[in-house]
Design a protein around this motif. Structure first.
Motif, short mmCIF file in Angstrom:
data_model
loop_
_atom_site.label_atom_id
_atom_site.label_comp_id
_atom_site.label_asym_id
_atom_site.label_seq_id
_atom_site.Cartn_x
_atom_site.Cartn_y
_atom_site.Cartn_z
N ARG A 17 -1.95 11.30 -6.44
CA ARG A 17 -0.95 12.37 -6.50
C ARG A 17 -1.57 13.69 -6.07
N LEU A 18 -0.79 14.45 -5.30
CA LEU A 18 -1.26 15.78 -4.91
C LEU A 18 -0.19 16.80 -5.23
N MET A 19 -0.63 17.96 -5.64
CA MET A 19 0.25 19.07 -5.94
C MET A 19 0.41 19.87 -4.65
N GLU A 33 14.51 18.89 -2.16
CA GLU A 33 15.36 17.91 -2.85
C GLU A 33 15.66 16.68 -2.00
N ASP A 34 15.57 16.81 -0.68
CA ASP A 34 15.88 15.69 0.21
C ASP A 34 14.76 14.67 0.28
N GLY A 35 13.57 15.04 -0.16
CA GLY A 35 12.43 14.14 -0.11
C GLY A 35 11.68 14.23 1.21
N PHE A 36 10.68 13.40 1.33
CA PHE A 36 9.79 13.42 2.49
C PHE A 36 9.52 12.00 2.96
N VAL A 37 8.97 11.93 4.15
CA VAL A 37 8.52 10.65 4.70
C VAL A 37 7.04 10.78 4.98
N LEU A 38 6.28 9.78 4.55
CA LEU A 38 4.86 9.69 4.85
C LEU A 38 4.66 8.52 5.79
N LYS A 39 3.78 8.69 6.78
CA LYS A 39 3.47 7.60 7.69
C LYS A 39 2.04 7.72 8.18
N ARG A 40 1.55 6.65 8.76
CA ARG A 40 0.21 6.66 9.37
C ARG A 40 0.19 7.63 10.54
N GLY A 41 -0.95 8.29 10.74
CA GLY A 41 -1.10 9.16 11.89
C GLY A 41 -1.03 8.36 13.18
N MET A 42 -0.47 8.98 14.21
CA MET A 42 -0.32 8.30 15.50
C MET A 42 -1.66 8.12 16.21
N PHE A 43 -2.48 9.16 16.19
CA PHE A 43 -3.71 9.14 16.97
C PHE A 43 -4.97 9.30 16.12
N THR A 80 6.65 2.89 12.97
CA THR A 80 7.20 2.89 11.61
C THR A 80 6.37 2.10 10.61
N ALA A 81 5.24 1.56 11.03
CA ALA A 81 4.37 0.79 10.12
C ALA A 81 3.89 1.69 8.98
N GLY A 82 4.08 1.23 7.77
CA GLY A 82 3.58 1.96 6.61
C GLY A 82 4.42 3.15 6.20
N VAL A 83 5.60 3.32 6.78
CA VAL A 83 6.45 4.47 6.47
C VAL A 83 6.95 4.36 5.03
N ILE A 96 0.88 9.67 -2.97
CA ILE A 96 0.52 9.03 -1.71
C ILE A 96 0.30 7.55 -2.00
N PRO A 97 1.09 6.67 -1.40
CA PRO A 97 0.93 5.24 -1.66
C PRO A 97 -0.47 4.74 -1.31
N LYS A 98 -0.92 3.73 -2.05
CA LYS A 98 -2.29 3.21 -1.89
C LYS A 98 -2.60 2.73 -0.48
N ASP A 99 -1.62 2.11 0.20
CA ASP A 99 -1.91 1.63 1.55
C ASP A 99 -2.19 2.79 2.50
N LEU A 100 -1.52 3.92 2.30
CA LEU A 100 -1.77 5.08 3.16
C LEU A 100 -3.07 5.77 2.78
N VAL A 101 -3.42 5.75 1.49
CA VAL A 101 -4.73 6.27 1.06
C VAL A 101 -5.82 5.45 1.73
N GLY A 102 -5.66 4.13 1.74
CA GLY A 102 -6.65 3.25 2.37
C GLY A 102 -6.74 3.47 3.87
N PHE A 103 -5.59 3.60 4.53
CA PHE A 103 -5.57 3.82 5.98
C PHE A 103 -6.32 5.08 6.36
N SER A 104 -6.07 6.16 5.62
CA SER A 104 -6.64 7.46 5.96
C SER A 104 -7.99 7.73 5.33
#
Length: 157
Positions: A17-19, A33-43, A80-83, A96-104
Motif C-alpha cells: 500500500r502507498l499513500m 472517486e472514479d478509481g484508477f487503473v494500474l498496469k505493467r509499463g510498456m517499455f 492489457t496484461a496485468g491490468v 499495488i497488487p502483488k503481481d505488479l509489485v513482482g513485475f516492477s
C-alpha cells in the motif's frame, strides 16, 4: 485529460500500500472517486497509474483496432496484461497488487513520476539508475521527437 505534474518519493508498506502524496491527490481530486487503473509499463519495469477517465480514452483507441489482425490481438493482450482497477481506501492509500509489485521489483522506497496524463511508479533505485544512465542523449532525443513540431505552424520548414 489531466496533465499531471511532479515527481514524488514515497514508501510502500509490507502489504503493497502507498499513500498518495498530497500534491498529487490535489491534482487528481476530481477523479479520486472514479478509481484508477494500474498496469505493467510498456517499455520499462515500472507500473503505470491511470485515472479511470484517461484509461477509458486509451481503451477507446485500442478498441478501434481490427481484431481480425493477429498483431492487433496480440498487442491488445500484451497491453492489457496485468491490468487492475484500484481505489483509494478510507485512509487514502492505493494497494499495488502483488503481481505488479513482482513485475516492477519495487521495494519499500518508490518514486511516482508524472508522464503527462499518467503516473509511472518505479522502485526508487531503478528510477535513479534509469535517469543516471540514459540510453539516449536527451538533446538528441528531443531533436528527433520534438524537432519537427512548429507549434501549430505546420506549413513552416
Amino acid at each position: 485529460m489531466t496533465n499531471i505534474i511532479g515527481t514524488y518519493e514515497c514508501k510502500v508498506d509490507a502489504k503493497g500500500r502507498l499513500m498518495l502524496p498530497t500534491a498529487l491527490k490535489k491534482q487528481l481530486m476530481s477523479q479520486l472517486e472514479d478509481g484508477f487503473v494500474l498496469k505493467r509499463g510498456m517499455f520499462e519495469k515500472c507500473i503505470e497509474l491511470y485515472t479511470m477517465n484517461e484509461w477509458n480514452e486509451k481503451m477507446s483507441k485500442v478498441n478501434k483496432l481490427n481484431r481480425f489482425k493477429r498483431k492487433n490481438v496480440e498487442f491488445i493482450r500484451l497491453f492489457t496484461a496485468g491490468v487492475k482497477i484500484v481505489e483509494l481506501d478510507a485512509t487514502g492509500r492505493l494497494l499495488i497488487p502483488k503481481d505488479l509489485v513482482g513485475f516492477s521489483a519495487i521495494s519499500n522506497s518508490i518514486v511516482l513520476a508524472s508522464a503527462g496524463t499518467y503516473v509511472e511508479i518505479w522502485d526508487k533505485d531503478a528510477y535513479e539508475e534509469k535517469l543516471s544512465n540514459p540510453e539516449t542523449d536527451i538533446a538528441t532525443l528531443a531533436e528527433e521527437v520534438m524537432g519537427s513540431l512548429n507549434d501549430g505552424a505546420d506549413d513552416l520548414p
